[in-house]
Design a protein around this motif. Sequence first.
Motif: not given
Length: 156
Positions: A125-128, A132, A139, A141-142, A150, A152-154
């Motif tokens: 949940n790094y999008q939130e 950092r 990382k 995203k969710d 998803s 997906i990594t950020l």
Amino acid sequence: MEGTKAVHSHDHAHHTKTYEGSCFCGSVQFTVSGEAAAMGYCHCESCRTWSAGPVNAFTLWQPDAVKITRGADNVGTFSKTARSNRKWCKTCGGHVFTEHPGWGVTDVYAAVIPNFPFKAGLHVNYQETKLRMKDGLPKMKDMPKEMGGSGITLEE
Ligand SMILES: [Zn+2]
Ligand SMILES: [Zn+2]
């Protein structure tokens, strides 16, 4: 997780490792046994507002690996959603763990099992995020795909 298997323990091979945990005041005590299924940091708003902290260091266990050894009747439960049964001590308000029935795991907060060798594998949940953490770990995203996210990594 990886790395632990190769290390020769002073325990006998068949002996399951157990770590003790407790709430802030000690009224509630519990143990976790065996190997954690996953470890890392969650940056979601729920973890932040429940913990009153910028990030939650989690360790996920099979539910039967977590046993309350003292003060079971002193454990409160709050479920804002059906995904999480949050447990705390009714005396001190200290948080102890959260059951995630849908995922079949219990999140024992790394901070309440001080002798457990916490080793984060990822951030979720790094999008939130409000904090950092440039530690080189993935990382998400969710959430990871295998947990319904998803995958997906950020960027850090
Ligand atoms: Zn307590
Ligand atoms: Zn979270």
